[in-house]
Design a protein around this motif. Structure first.
Motif, PDB file in Angstrom:
ATOM      1  N   PHE A  49      15.218  -8.989 -28.780  1.00  0.00           N
ATOM      2  CA  PHE A  49      16.562  -7.890 -27.588  1.00  0.00           C
ATOM      3  C   PHE A  49      15.585  -6.567 -26.566  1.00  0.00           C
ATOM      4  CE2 PHE A  49      18.902  -3.388 -27.861  1.00  0.00           C
ATOM      5  CZ  PHE A  49      19.761  -4.138 -27.097  1.00  0.00           C
ATOM      6  N   GLY A  50      15.731  -6.434 -25.704  1.00  0.00           N
ATOM      7  CA  GLY A  50      15.009  -5.898 -24.469  1.00  0.00           C
ATOM      8  C   GLY A  50      16.359  -4.668 -24.223  1.00  0.00           C
ATOM      9  N   HIS A  51      15.707  -3.540 -24.268  1.00  0.00           N
ATOM     10  CA  HIS A  51      16.862  -2.699 -24.235  1.00  0.00           C
ATOM     11  C   HIS A  51      16.045  -0.893 -23.227  1.00  0.00           C
ATOM     12  CE1 HIS A  51      16.541   0.660 -27.868  1.00  0.00           C
ATOM     13  NE2 HIS A  51      15.379  -0.915 -27.482  1.00  0.00           N
ATOM     14  N   LYS A  52      17.523  -0.314 -22.378  1.00  0.00           N
ATOM     15  CA  LYS A  52      16.791   1.225 -22.245  1.00  0.00           C
ATOM     16  C   LYS A  52      18.198   1.687 -22.892  1.00  0.00           C
ATOM     17  CE  LYS A  52      14.946   3.685 -20.430  1.00  0.00           C
ATOM     18  NZ  LYS A  52      15.387   5.029 -21.578  1.00  0.00           N
ATOM     19  N   THR A  53      17.579   3.182 -23.407  1.00  0.00           N
ATOM     20  CA  THR A  53      17.695   4.119 -24.060  1.00  0.00           C
ATOM     21  C   THR A  53      18.996   4.919 -23.156  1.00  0.00           C
ATOM     22  OG1 THR A  53      16.633   5.385 -24.941  1.00  0.00           O
ATOM     23  CG2 THR A  53      17.669   3.547 -26.595  1.00  0.00           C
ATOM     24  N   GLY A  54      19.676   5.986 -23.396  1.00  0.00           N
ATOM     25  CA  GLY A  54      19.757   7.031 -22.355  1.00  0.00           C
ATOM     26  C   GLY A  54      20.316   8.703 -23.359  1.00  0.00           C
ATOM     27  N   THR A  55      19.876   9.291 -23.344  1.00  0.00           N
ATOM     28  CA  THR A  55      20.446  10.325 -24.619  1.00  0.00           C
ATOM     29  C   THR A  55      20.396  11.685 -23.469  1.00  0.00           C
ATOM     30  OG1 THR A  55      19.142   9.041 -25.868  1.00  0.00           O
ATOM     31  CG2 THR A  55      20.157  11.759 -26.608  1.00  0.00           C
ATOM     32  N   PRO A  95       2.642 -11.491 -20.523  1.00  0.00           N
ATOM     33  CA  PRO A  95       3.869 -12.752 -19.767  1.00  0.00           C
ATOM     34  C   PRO A  95       4.927 -13.654 -20.236  1.00  0.00           C
ATOM     35  CG  PRO A  95       1.778 -12.408 -18.618  1.00  0.00           C
ATOM     36  CD  PRO A  95       1.801 -12.073 -20.118  1.00  0.00           C
ATOM     37  N   ARG A  96       5.531 -13.741 -20.218  1.00  0.00           N
ATOM     38  CA  ARG A  96       6.449 -14.569 -21.317  1.00  0.00           C
ATOM     39  C   ARG A  96       7.731 -15.134 -20.206  1.00  0.00           C
ATOM     40  NH1 ARG A  96      11.618 -14.619 -23.038  1.00  0.00           N
ATOM     41  NH2 ARG A  96      11.425 -12.585 -22.724  1.00  0.00           N
ATOM     42  N   PRO A  97       7.464 -16.719 -19.923  1.00  0.00           N
ATOM     43  CA  PRO A  97       8.707 -17.636 -19.161  1.00  0.00           C
ATOM     44  C   PRO A  97       9.899 -17.077 -19.569  1.00  0.00           C
ATOM     45  CG  PRO A  97       7.089 -19.192 -21.050  1.00  0.00           C
ATOM     46  CD  PRO A  97       6.627 -17.772 -20.972  1.00  0.00           C
ATOM     47  N   VAL A  98      10.461 -16.058 -18.928  1.00  0.00           N
ATOM     48  CA  VAL A  98      12.064 -15.826 -19.249  1.00  0.00           C
ATOM     49  C   VAL A  98      12.984 -17.762 -18.915  1.00  0.00           C
ATOM     50  CG1 VAL A  98      14.343 -14.581 -17.606  1.00  0.00           C
ATOM     51  CG2 VAL A  98      11.932 -13.951 -18.047  1.00  0.00           C
ATOM     52  N   VAL A  99      13.826 -17.952 -19.698  1.00  0.00           N
ATOM     53  CA  VAL A  99      14.542 -18.754 -20.764  1.00  0.00           C
ATOM     54  C   VAL A  99      16.119 -18.422 -19.726  1.00  0.00           C
ATOM     55  CG1 VAL A  99      15.718 -20.801 -21.581  1.00  0.00           C
ATOM     56  CG2 VAL A  99      13.479 -19.296 -22.380  1.00  0.00           C
ATOM     57  N   LEU A 108      10.191  -7.054 -15.553  1.00  0.00           N
ATOM     58  CA  LEU A 108      11.734  -6.312 -16.327  1.00  0.00           C
ATOM     59  C   LEU A 108      11.841  -6.379 -17.554  1.00  0.00           C
ATOM     60  CD1 LEU A 108      12.869  -3.595 -16.193  1.00  0.00           C
ATOM     61  CD2 LEU A 108      14.590  -4.956 -14.527  1.00  0.00           C
ATOM     62  N   ILE A 109      11.937  -7.222 -18.631  1.00  0.00           N
ATOM     63  CA  ILE A 109      13.093  -8.591 -19.225  1.00  0.00           C
ATOM     64  C   ILE A 109      11.219  -7.397 -20.299  1.00  0.00           C
ATOM     65  CG2 ILE A 109      13.724  -9.666 -20.698  1.00  0.00           C
ATOM     66  CD1 ILE A 109      15.423 -10.650 -18.245  1.00  0.00           C
ATOM     67  N   GLY A 110      10.559  -8.433 -20.156  1.00  0.00           N
ATOM     68  CA  GLY A 110       9.780  -8.494 -20.945  1.00  0.00           C
ATOM     69  C   GLY A 110       9.613  -6.890 -21.787  1.00  0.00           C
ATOM     70  N   THR A 111       9.322  -6.010 -20.660  1.00  0.00           N
ATOM     71  CA  THR A 111       8.751  -4.677 -20.285  1.00  0.00           C
ATOM     72  C   THR A 111      10.276  -3.942 -21.553  1.00  0.00           C
ATOM     73  OG1 THR A 111       7.678  -4.775 -18.673  1.00  0.00           O
ATOM     74  CG2 THR A 111       8.382  -2.184 -19.783  1.00  0.00           C
ATOM     75  N   MET A 112      11.097  -3.932 -20.907  1.00  0.00           N
ATOM     76  CA  MET A 112      12.766  -3.362 -22.193  1.00  0.00           C
ATOM     77  C   MET A 112      12.707  -4.398 -23.121  1.00  0.00           C
ATOM     78  SD  MET A 112      15.498  -4.189 -19.441  1.00  0.00           S
ATOM     79  CE  MET A 112      17.128  -4.209 -19.834  1.00  0.00           C
ATOM     80  N   GLU A 113      12.035  -5.027 -23.796  1.00  0.00           N
ATOM     81  CA  GLU A 113      11.935  -5.865 -25.129  1.00  0.00           C
ATOM     82  C   GLU A 113      10.567  -5.011 -25.234  1.00  0.00           C
ATOM     83  OE1 GLU A 113      10.918 -10.221 -24.589  1.00  0.00           O
ATOM     84  OE2 GLU A 113      13.502 -10.822 -23.841  1.00  0.00           O
ATOM     85  N   PRO A 134      11.704 -14.208  -9.720  1.00  0.00           N
ATOM     86  CA  PRO A 134      11.773 -14.591 -11.358  1.00  0.00           C
ATOM     87  C   PRO A 134      10.355 -14.117 -11.662  1.00  0.00           C
ATOM     88  CG  PRO A 134      11.089 -16.954  -9.994  1.00  0.00           C
ATOM     89  CD  PRO A 134      12.053 -15.714  -9.088  1.00  0.00           C
ATOM     90  N   ALA A 135       8.941 -13.352 -11.505  1.00  0.00           N
ATOM     91  CA  ALA A 135       7.857 -12.773 -11.707  1.00  0.00           C
ATOM     92  C   ALA A 135       8.765 -11.590 -12.281  1.00  0.00           C
ATOM     93  CB  ALA A 135       6.769 -12.558 -10.647  1.00  0.00           C
ATOM     94  N   SER A 136       9.506 -10.665 -11.292  1.00  0.00           N
ATOM     95  CA  SER A 136       9.323  -9.471 -11.815  1.00  0.00           C
ATOM     96  C   SER A 136      10.896  -9.298 -13.055  1.00  0.00           C
ATOM     97  CB  SER A 136      10.384  -8.516  -9.678  1.00  0.00           C
ATOM     98  OG  SER A 136       9.358  -8.476  -9.081  1.00  0.00           O
ATOM     99  N   THR A 137      10.981 -10.644 -12.771  1.00  0.00           N
ATOM    100  CA  THR A 137      12.578 -10.711 -13.912  1.00  0.00           C
ATOM    101  C   THR A 137      11.705 -10.863 -15.103  1.00  0.00           C
ATOM    102  OG1 THR A 137      14.977 -11.884 -12.566  1.00  0.00           O
ATOM    103  CG2 THR A 137      14.012 -12.064 -14.911  1.00  0.00           C
ATOM    104  N   GLN A 138      10.853 -11.669 -15.143  1.00  0.00           N
ATOM    105  CA  GLN A 138       9.967 -11.508 -15.835  1.00  0.00           C
ATOM    106  C   GLN A 138      10.122  -9.879 -16.698  1.00  0.00           C
ATOM    107  OE1 GLN A 138       7.192 -15.018 -16.764  1.00  0.00           O
ATOM    108  NE2 GLN A 138       6.223 -13.678 -16.835  1.00  0.00           N
TER     109      GLN A 138
END
Length: 366
Positions: A302-308, A46-50, A278-283, A272-276
């Protein structure tokens, strides 16, 4: 502007030279041996999303505009780039409205649909799910090693983590099935007014279509899909490959993806909880370490998703990285770099992506 452009050009040259010296390894799909022992799942802490400040409507940096234009012009192939500043409300694009193959970038929309259902009280991350052998897909699916005759007992949360951090195709398709299929994801995109982003038919159908095959359950075992694909006449495969690139059923515009990521960061798409979450998981993503992430400086997040996509005739149909870059002071940028069709080497593709990040960082204003 001249000095700034020259400085950014030197950064790009340095990125490319550095990759050449380092001999970047391919971040394409893992070998069969690598797939046999899936890495453990580590959940996002868990991490606060600023939340970004209200946008100020500032003009984009001229040097970044020039860089993005030059990158798409000089790279070759079909390339689209979009960079959006959440705090200053500017967007820099080149070929930003082209619909390019997303491939596994589309896992983001499945994740958002799942989390939207969670926000509505329709499911929880602790909901149990069984992954059976008939659920297996193809290509990158580390979870397959865990699926025995009785299936693999897991949860919605674990499948989300696997889909986003490992880009596990079976984990993603099982979630897609759990929430109701592709039409439910399309309905989510429509409900949230996320335009210019298509959602395809699921991994098995999409990859079969690209290769000129009709999906069969036996293709999920070992290298059966690759073996069947190799038997197809080259002309048939090329026709299917070209059709996919020309009008991808999972096509999306880089500008649209950057805009959607900006809206996610602003809290406009999920709770807010789901935003946190998802972004935390992407990171925590483990894929594409030498794509955009390879140029993220210390102190930035940096949080991201790739595709190939698939390769054929020396070309790749879709090589992407999209994400949210956050400066040390909290300023945020949504970035989408999509290479829809290219014969360039993987280090060259990675250098392009890293150059975009370096351009954002070098033109960053406090």
């Amino acid at each position: 502007m001249g000095n700034s452009v020259q400085r950014t050009s030197k950064i790009l040259t340095g990125v490319i030279a550095g990759l050449a010296i380092a001999g970047c390894v391919s971040d394409s799909r893992p070998s069969r041996m690598a797939r046999s022992v899936p890495p453990p799942v580590v959940y996002a802490a868990p991490r606060p999303v600023v939340q970004p400040l209200p946008p100020r409507n500032v003009a984009p940096p001229e040097a970044l505009v020039a860089l993005v234009q030059s990158l798409t012009r000089d790279f070759g192939g079909k390339v689209g780039i979009a960079v959006k500043s959440l705090d200053d409300d500017w967007t820099v694009t080149s070929n930003g409205d082209l619909k390019l193959p997303q491939q596994s970038v589309s896992k983001l929309w499945v994740a958002m649909t799942v989390l939207d259902a969670r926000d509505a009280g329709k499911l929880s991350l602790d909901d149990p799910i069984t992954v059976k052998k008939e659920d297996l897909t193809l290509f990158n699916q580390p979870i397959a090693a865990l699926v025995k005759d009785e299936g693999y007992q897991t949860t919605v949360g674990e499948l989300l983590q696997r889909a986003l951090t490992q880009s596990d195709n079976t984990a993603n398709d099982r979630l897609l099935q759990y929430v109701g299929g592709p039409n439910v994801v399309r309905a989510f995109l429509l409900k949230k007014a996320i335009a210019d982003i298509r959602f395809g038919p699921g991994e098995r159908a999409l990859q079969s279509l690209t290769a000129g095959l009709d999906w069969k359950p036996e293709y999920s075992k070992g290298r059966a899909f690759e073996t069947a694909r190799a038997r197809i006449p080259a002309s048939t495969r090329m026709d299917a490959f070209e059709r996919y690139i020309a009008d991808p059923p999972d096509g999306a515009a880089p500008r649209a993806i950057a805009t959607a990521l900006a809206r996610l960061k602003r809290g406009e798409l999920l709770s807010p909880a789901s935003t946190q979450y998802l972004i935390g998981t992407m990171e925590m993503s483990r894929t594409g370490k030498q794509r955009m992430r390879g140029a993220v400086p210390e102190g930035w997040t940096f949080g991201h998703k790739t595709g190939t996509g698939q390769n054929f005739g020396g070309r790749t149909a879709g090589y992407n990285d999209v994400g949210i870059l956050i400066a040390p002071n909290g300023k945020s940028f949504a970035i989408a770099v999509m290479i829809g069709d290219t014969a360039k080497t993987i280090p060259e593709r990675q250098a392009l992506m890293q150059a975009v990040v370096m351009g954002v960082v070098s033109n960053y204003r406090w």
